[in-house]
Scaffold this motif. Structure first.
Motif, PDB file in Angstrom:
ATOM      1  N   ILE A 185      50.986  37.992  46.093  1.00  0.00           N
ATOM      2  CA  ILE A 185      50.272  39.162  45.584  1.00  0.00           C
ATOM      3  C   ILE A 185      49.019  38.691  44.867  1.00  0.00           C
ATOM      4  O   ILE A 185      49.065  37.758  44.047  1.00  0.00           O
ATOM      5  N   TYR A 186      47.906  39.335  45.181  1.00  0.00           N
ATOM      6  CA  TYR A 186      46.613  38.968  44.612  1.00  0.00           C
ATOM      7  C   TYR A 186      45.983  40.182  43.938  1.00  0.00           C
ATOM      8  O   TYR A 186      46.292  41.331  44.258  1.00  0.00           O
ATOM      9  N   LYS A 187      45.079  39.917  43.035  1.00  0.00           N
ATOM     10  CA  LYS A 187      44.276  40.962  42.401  1.00  0.00           C
ATOM     11  C   LYS A 187      42.890  40.920  43.028  1.00  0.00           C
ATOM     12  O   LYS A 187      42.213  39.895  42.996  1.00  0.00           O
ATOM     13  N   GLY A 188      42.494  42.045  43.611  1.00  0.00           N
ATOM     14  CA  GLY A 188      41.194  42.104  44.260  1.00  0.00           C
ATOM     15  C   GLY A 188      40.917  43.500  44.768  1.00  0.00           C
ATOM     16  O   GLY A 188      41.841  44.275  45.010  1.00  0.00           O
ATOM     17  N   PRO A 189      39.650  43.858  44.951  1.00  0.00           N
ATOM     18  CA  PRO A 189      39.279  45.213  45.374  1.00  0.00           C
ATOM     19  C   PRO A 189      39.619  45.457  46.839  1.00  0.00           C
ATOM     20  O   PRO A 189      39.664  44.515  47.643  1.00  0.00           O
ATOM     21  N   PRO A 190      39.854  46.712  47.227  1.00  0.00           N
ATOM     22  CA  PRO A 190      40.164  47.010  48.626  1.00  0.00           C
ATOM     23  C   PRO A 190      38.973  46.753  49.538  1.00  0.00           C
ATOM     24  O   PRO A 190      37.824  46.930  49.146  1.00  0.00           O
ATOM     25  N   ASN A 191      39.286  46.302  50.747  1.00  0.00           N
ATOM     26  CA  ASN A 191      38.280  46.028  51.785  1.00  0.00           C
ATOM     27  C   ASN A 191      37.333  44.889  51.421  1.00  0.00           C
ATOM     28  O   ASN A 191      36.282  44.733  52.048  1.00  0.00           O
ATOM     29  N   ALA A 192      37.685  44.137  50.405  1.00  0.00           N
ATOM     30  CA  ALA A 192      36.866  42.979  50.035  1.00  0.00           C
ATOM     31  C   ALA A 192      37.781  41.836  49.593  1.00  0.00           C
ATOM     32  O   ALA A 192      37.423  41.028  48.731  1.00  0.00           O
ATOM     33  N   GLU A 193      38.966  41.761  50.199  1.00  0.00           N
ATOM     34  CA  GLU A 193      39.951  40.778  49.804  1.00  0.00           C
ATOM     35  C   GLU A 193      39.530  39.368  50.208  1.00  0.00           C
ATOM     36  O   GLU A 193      39.051  39.160  51.324  1.00  0.00           O
ATOM     37  N   LYS A 194      39.694  38.429  49.282  1.00  0.00           N
ATOM     38  CA  LYS A 194      39.388  37.030  49.554  1.00  0.00           C
ATOM     39  C   LYS A 194      40.523  36.177  48.989  1.00  0.00           C
ATOM     40  O   LYS A 194      40.532  35.862  47.792  1.00  0.00           O
ATOM     41  N   VAL A 195      41.452  35.824  49.858  1.00  0.00           N
ATOM     42  CA  VAL A 195      42.627  35.077  49.422  1.00  0.00           C
ATOM     43  C   VAL A 195      42.248  33.746  48.797  1.00  0.00           C
ATOM     44  O   VAL A 195      42.906  33.272  47.862  1.00  0.00           O
ATOM     45  N   THR A 196      41.184  33.145  49.274  1.00  0.00           N
ATOM     46  CA  THR A 196      40.781  31.828  48.771  1.00  0.00           C
ATOM     47  C   THR A 196      40.122  31.913  47.396  1.00  0.00           C
ATOM     48  O   THR A 196      39.979  30.889  46.710  1.00  0.00           O
ATOM     49  N   SER A 271      47.222  55.794  39.602  1.00  0.00           N
ATOM     50  CA  SER A 271      46.928  56.822  40.611  1.00  0.00           C
ATOM     51  C   SER A 271      47.878  56.769  41.812  1.00  0.00           C
ATOM     52  O   SER A 271      48.065  57.776  42.495  1.00  0.00           O
ATOM     53  N   ILE A 272      48.477  55.598  42.060  1.00  0.00           N
ATOM     54  CA  ILE A 272      49.426  55.502  43.176  1.00  0.00           C
ATOM     55  C   ILE A 272      50.570  56.490  42.982  1.00  0.00           C
ATOM     56  O   ILE A 272      51.084  57.070  43.941  1.00  0.00           O
ATOM     57  N   TYR A 273      50.936  56.710  41.728  1.00  0.00           N
ATOM     58  CA  TYR A 273      52.111  57.512  41.406  1.00  0.00           C
ATOM     59  C   TYR A 273      51.770  58.841  40.735  1.00  0.00           C
ATOM     60  O   TYR A 273      52.664  59.655  40.515  1.00  0.00           O
ATOM     61  N   SER A 274      50.486  59.044  40.429  1.00  0.00           N
ATOM     62  CA  SER A 274      50.091  60.269  39.730  1.00  0.00           C
ATOM     63  C   SER A 274      49.108  61.126  40.519  1.00  0.00           C
ATOM     64  O   SER A 274      48.653  62.151  40.025  1.00  0.00           O
ATOM     65  N   SER A 275      48.792  60.712  41.742  1.00  0.00           N
ATOM     66  CA  SER A 275      47.859  61.485  42.567  1.00  0.00           C
ATOM     67  C   SER A 275      48.350  61.527  44.012  1.00  0.00           C
ATOM     68  O   SER A 275      48.902  60.548  44.510  1.00  0.00           O
ATOM     69  N   GLN A 279      41.875  59.248  48.302  1.00  0.00           N
ATOM     70  CA  GLN A 279      40.620  58.727  47.749  1.00  0.00           C
ATOM     71  C   GLN A 279      40.823  58.181  46.341  1.00  0.00           C
ATOM     72  O   GLN A 279      40.294  57.123  45.984  1.00  0.00           O
ATOM     73  N   ASP A 280      41.616  58.892  45.525  1.00  0.00           N
ATOM     74  CA  ASP A 280      41.895  58.410  44.168  1.00  0.00           C
ATOM     75  C   ASP A 280      42.590  57.066  44.210  1.00  0.00           C
ATOM     76  O   ASP A 280      42.273  56.150  43.441  1.00  0.00           O
ATOM     77  N   ARG A 281      43.548  56.941  45.102  1.00  0.00           N
ATOM     78  CA  ARG A 281      44.317  55.708  45.191  1.00  0.00           C
ATOM     79  C   ARG A 281      43.454  54.535  45.645  1.00  0.00           C
ATOM     80  O   ARG A 281      43.576  53.424  45.129  1.00  0.00           O
ATOM     81  N   VAL A 282      42.601  54.786  46.621  1.00  0.00           N
ATOM     82  CA  VAL A 282      41.726  53.725  47.140  1.00  0.00           C
ATOM     83  C   VAL A 282      40.742  53.281  46.067  1.00  0.00           C
ATOM     84  O   VAL A 282      40.522  52.079  45.842  1.00  0.00           O
ATOM     85  N   GLU A 283      40.145  54.243  45.379  1.00  0.00           N
ATOM     86  CA  GLU A 283      39.127  53.920  44.379  1.00  0.00           C
ATOM     87  C   GLU A 283      39.701  53.121  43.215  1.00  0.00           C
ATOM     88  O   GLU A 283      39.010  52.294  42.630  1.00  0.00           O
ATOM     89  N   GLN A 284      40.962  53.362  42.873  1.00  0.00           N
ATOM     90  CA  GLN A 284      41.564  52.693  41.724  1.00  0.00           C
ATOM     91  C   GLN A 284      42.426  51.489  42.103  1.00  0.00           C
ATOM     92  O   GLN A 284      43.027  50.852  41.236  1.00  0.00           O
ATOM     93  N   SER A 285      42.482  51.174  43.382  1.00  0.00           N
ATOM     94  CA  SER A 285      43.293  50.049  43.850  1.00  0.00           C
ATOM     95  C   SER A 285      42.843  48.740  43.197  1.00  0.00           C
ATOM     96  O   SER A 285      41.648  48.484  43.044  1.00  0.00           O
ATOM     97  N   LYS A 286      43.818  47.907  42.836  1.00  0.00           N
ATOM     98  CA  LYS A 286      43.504  46.640  42.168  1.00  0.00           C
ATOM     99  C   LYS A 286      44.171  45.424  42.815  1.00  0.00           C
ATOM    100  O   LYS A 286      43.719  44.295  42.623  1.00  0.00           O
ATOM    101  N   TYR A 287      45.268  45.658  43.540  1.00  0.00           N
ATOM    102  CA  TYR A 287      46.066  44.545  44.039  1.00  0.00           C
ATOM    103  C   TYR A 287      46.275  44.665  45.547  1.00  0.00           C
ATOM    104  O   TYR A 287      46.110  45.736  46.138  1.00  0.00           O
ATOM    105  N   TYR A 288      46.681  43.556  46.138  1.00  0.00           N
ATOM    106  CA  TYR A 288      47.075  43.596  47.542  1.00  0.00           C
ATOM    107  C   TYR A 288      48.156  42.549  47.804  1.00  0.00           C
ATOM    108  O   TYR A 288      48.288  41.565  47.078  1.00  0.00           O
TER     109      TYR A 288
END
Length: 396
Positions: A185-196, A271-275, A279-288
């Motif tokens: 599990i990593y912390k990073g913005p959606p659609n811009a993930e960089k595992v390295t 937002s995953i659990y309160s919306s 769009q709310d979930r994507v905008e507030q996403s932090k992990y992958y």
């Protein structure tokens, strides 16, 4: 192969509780020792409700609480035509009070249930709702009173919002081979993930530990080893199970798994659990979730042996497969190997019917998966998908 799963992409409309769960996975309305002895599931949607011409479904009413029809709930009530769901399309855990669907309901389906519970202390039977023995499809004739599990448009303010599990993630393939498997599990913005470059730790603690996914080593000793615990993964179905109802906004807010309160999740994704807005979930996403796997598992144990020679019938998406061409089977051990690559698709509708011969009599089974036990918490473990369509003794 590699796979990125965002924190908001949990497996939807597959697992449901029969009531609201608490942080320890206890379901409201049930106590330890209770057991469901009878249950029926129903669904309604625009197509079912509007069909009054060809074999229309009977009419019913679904309430949040069928025993209290006067209290107003955010979902409201649903007076509709309800169609019974085939029992082969779901599994019920009768002592832990949850349901798993094998065929994912549609997004706008209304789901409801009728069931009978055997109470343990004192022993008694409690019926929730009713279904008449003889029902007609006459418009307006109420043939059933049901408990609502899912409205057509679920909202966070609904009393039933927490019924749906939001802590299981599909790893995009079934029959995953453990060899070469890696999950992190990593912390990073959606659609811009960089595992390295992205961090897989909070302060100095791996996120696997922060999320309660690494407590054991490969020998099942209580010693984190930097590898996801295999008890949290169903390699056959491709599921990852988090031990918290809201993994990315844990309940309670200071929940920790390492023995140190400092390791509770610091940056939450509420937002995953309160919306219910993507769009709310994507905008507030932090992990992958990052998944790497070398191959899919092709061999599968039926769980019984010996299999009676020639009794096996394997179907894939309604088509009967050919033995020794699409699959091979070892009758003595009950092991089946799929040779047709279409059988390994995550969307494959695959079933195996067979007879086997235990010590005293021949049995007939239909199998749709594997039975395994998974840990969601200290006092909550469950086995999933060793599901049999039929279970009867053949005359010998």
């Amino acid at each position: 192969s590699e796979l990125i799963i965002s924190d908001y992409e949990y497996l939807e409309r597959t697992f449901y509780y029969l009531g609201k769960p608490d942080e320890s996975f206890n379901v409201r309305g049930f106590t330890a020792g209770d057991s469901i002895v009878e249950i029926k599931l129903f669904k309604s949607n625009t197509s079912i409700n509007s069909n009054t011409a060809q074999n229309p479904a009977p009419c019913g009413i679904a309430y949040v609480d069928p025993k209290d029809t006067l209290t107003s709930y955010p979902e409201g009530i649903f007076q509709r035509r309800f169609q019974e769901i085939n029992p082969n399309d779901y599994f019920v855990q009768r002592q832990q009070f949850w349901i798993q669907f094998f065929r994912t309901p549609e997004q706008n389906d209304i789901l409801a249930t009728y069931y009978v519970v055997r109470r343990s202390n004192p022993v008694s039977y409690d019926t929730v709702g009713f279904v008449r023995d003889s029902c007609t499809s006459v418009e307006g004739e109420i043939c059933m009173l049901l408990k609502l599990l899912k409205p057509d448009t679920p909202k966070p303010t609904d009393s039933t919002w927490e019924y749906e599990w939001k802590n299981i993630y599909f790893l995009n393939s079934k029959y995953i081979d453990r060899e070469g498997f890696r999950l992190d599990i990593y912390k990073g913005p959606p659609n811009a993930e960089k595992v390295t470059e992205d961090k897989n730790y909070q302060d100095s603690t791996l996120y696997l530990r922060v999320f309660g996914l690494d407590k054991l080593d490969l020998n099942a000793a209580e010693k984190p080893d930097g590898i996801v615990d295999y008890r949290q993964i169903d390699f056959g179905l491709g599921y990852l199970y988090f031990p918290n109802l809201h993994p990315f906004a844990p309940i309670p807010s200071d929940k920790y798994y390492t023995g140190s309160r400092a390791d509770s999740l610091k940056e939450r994704v509420e937002s995953i659990y309160s919306s219910n807005q993507l769009q709310d979930r994507v905008e507030q996403s932090k992990y992958y979730i990052y998944v790497q796997s070398a191959s899919r598992k092709t061999q599968y144990s039926l769980g019984h042996a010996p299999i009676i020679v020639g009794s096996d019938v394997v179907t894939l998406n309604g088509r009967t497969l050919l033995r020794d061409q699409d699959y091979s089977i070892i009758y003595e051990t009950g092991d089946i190997t799929f040779l047709n690559p279409d059988a390994l698709s995550p969307t494959a509708n695959l079933s195996v019917d067979y007879d086997y011969a235990p010590l005293l009599s021949a049995e007939k089974k239909s199998m749709f998966g594997m039975m395994a036990e998974y840990s969601l918490g200290t006092n909550f473990k469950f086995g999933t998908v060793g599901i049999y369509k039929s279970d009867k003794t053949s005359e010998t």
